[in-house]
Enzyme design. Structure first.
Site, short mmCIF file in Angstrom:
data_model
loop_
_atom_site.label_atom_id
_atom_site.label_comp_id
_atom_site.label_asym_id
_atom_site.label_seq_id
_atom_site.Cartn_x
_atom_site.Cartn_y
_atom_site.Cartn_z
N HIS A 1 0.87 -1.17 0.00
CA HIS A 1 0.00 0.00 0.00
C HIS A 1 0.92 1.23 0.00
CE1 HIS A 1 -3.77 2.12 1.77
NE2 HIS A 1 -2.97 3.01 1.24
N ASN B 1 -7.35 10.62 -0.83
CA ASN B 1 -7.81 11.21 0.42
C ASN B 1 -7.67 12.72 0.29
OD1 ASN B 1 -8.43 8.91 2.23
ND2 ASN B 1 -6.30 8.40 1.79
N ARG C 1 -7.63 15.32 2.15
CA ARG C 1 -7.40 15.93 3.46
C ARG C 1 -5.98 15.65 3.88
NH1 ARG C 1 -7.09 11.18 6.15
NH2 ARG C 1 -8.51 9.52 5.51
#
Length: 455
Positions: free
Chosen positions: A208, A291, A293
């Protein structure tokens, strides 16, 4: 620069934002629930306003109360941190309508990239690699069975509006599909109010890998390198590091270039993260999600790049250009972050709220940072996420960073509640982790079964 910003969050991220704002000469307004009256972020901010009772839905997710607090305090901008309303496009849109700057991307971009199906379609347009999967929302088990047959097993089911590991199921065979789909859909409906699903071929085990990007309103987009977030439990990250030992120079350039291309395609502003799955056997990587943020693990990138991501967020929201260009960004050494939670790993990681009777946080030396909102005598409430601190270290190389993290965790002492410090110490000391020989399957399939055998 803004005169005053409101922090629509709590815990260590609220403290982190307050500190960054203060260093920029910007005033801060904290919000808090009745359960957080004595929280550290309340004490550190210039002003603090109660926005509701303990339940998140009545306080930290209460848009009307938060916006009212911003207006009453005269705050010109709102920083949402991570979690809560940080990726809520409705809240971002309300901020825009009230002429309050949302410190993050626009509501339009959030809608585009926050919904996994929309994001996938945009990445295909941008020429970013994506895994084979459904072309739109999947609502019924009949649809799911048909699509799974077309793309082949194993597959992964994901909530279209998901995040935080909710609404995800791995499916290896057709027999597993229907019950898994129904369970994931119900979980997604309960968590996000939206049961729409989509299906992808499962790249598992994998690495990941996520790339930190920054964009401004002047068309500049840069990356700050990658983080390896493969050590996960139930799709939740446990430990992160930068750079990844699984990536060489050529592949690193390909992945970071793809992330910049993705952000440029949607005219991204502020901080964001493009997440990829890397199939180490083939060397191919695939877009997973964005994402929109700041991330929990942003400090590891700050250590290796020397760029303060939260300060850049505030500057960009103020209309400034990024303070650095891509050619100015250099990377040095290795950084690791361990998430410290008030939980009991020996009892299936059950939350452990309560009063901290004694606290000693590690310190000393160069390249060690603890982000936390804890203090001795503080009572950890049972209503929120169990993360209570992050230990971040930086070394000239990975070995030095590993040794520094081991030293820091040995010094970390919290009395009154149970934490995962010893669990993290065993994980960071595991021979596989020390060698960098792990992927997304390691924690669940290798480390935890052995750990849970121990008395």
């Amino acid at each position: 620069m803004f005169n005053k910003i409101l922090i629509a969050n709590r815990g260590e991220i609220a403290v982190r934002i307050i500190r960054a704002a203060r260093e920029l000469g910007v005033g801060t307004v904290a919000i808090y629930s009745t359960a957080d009256r004595d929280a550290l972020h309340v004490h550190l901010a210039d002003e603090a306003i109660c926005v509701g009772p303990a339940r998140s839905t009545e306080s930290y997710l209460n848009m009307n109360n938060i916006l009212s607090a911003a207006v009453a305090s005269g705050a010109q901008a709102i920083h949402p941190g991570f979690g809560f309303l940080s990726e809520n496009s409705k809240f971002a849109r309300l901020c825009e309508e009230m002429n309050i700057k949302f410190i993050g991307p626009s509501a339009k971009v959030m809608d585009m990239m926050g919904d996994k199906i929309n994001a996938r379609a945009e990445m295909i347009k941008a020429g970013v690699p994506v895994t084979p999967g459904s072309e739109g929302e999947v609502h019924t088990t009949d649809e799911a069975v048909k699509i799974a047959e077309e793309i082949g097993y194993p597959i992964i089911l994901k909530a279209s509006a998901g995040g935080g590991g909710k609404g995800i199921r791995k499916v290896n065979t057709v027999e597993e599909l229907v019950p898994a789909f129904e369970a994931a859909q119900a979980e997604a409906q309960a968590a996000f109010g939206n049961g729409a699903m989509f299906i992808e071929r499962m790249i598992f085990p994998a690495r990941h890998i996520e790339v930190q990007i920054l964009g401004d309103s002047h068309g500049n987009v840069i990356h700050l390198g990658e983080r390896d977030c493969s050590l996960q439990r139930n799709n939740q990250k446990v430990l992160e590091e930068s750079p990844s030992v699984a990536i060489g120079h050529t592949l690193r350039n390909e992945i970071t270039s793809a992330a910049v291309k993705a952000a440029q395609h949607v005219s991204y502003e502020n901080a964001g993260t493009i997440e990829f799955l890397l199939d180490e056997s083939s060397g191919k990587f695939y877009f997973m999600e964005m994402n929109t943020r700041v991330q929990v693990e942003h400090p590891v990138t700050e250590f290796v790049s020397g760029v303060d991501i939260v300060k850049e967020q505030i500057r960009v929201a103020n209309g400034n250009e990024l303070s650095v260009k891509q050619e100015d960004v250099t990377f040095s050494g290795h950084a690791i972050e361990c998430r410290i939670n008030a939980e009991n790993p020996k009892f299936n990681f059950a939350p452990s709220p309560g009063k901290i009777t004694n606290l000693f946080l590690p310190g000393g030396g160069v390249g060690l940072r603890v982000d936390s909102a804890m203090y001795s005598g503080y009572t950890i409430p049972p209503y929120y996420d169990s993360m209570i601190a992050k230990v971040i270290v930086h070394g000239e190389n990975r070995f030095e960073a590993l040794m520094k993290m081991q030293r820091a965790l040995l010094e970390f002492d919290v009395e009154g509640v149970t934490t995962n410090v010893d669990f993290q110490l065993e994980l960071i000391s595991d021979p596989h982790v020390v060698a960098g020989d792990y992927d997304t399957s390691f924690l669940g399939n290798v480390f935890l079964p052995e750990y849970q055998k121990e008395d």
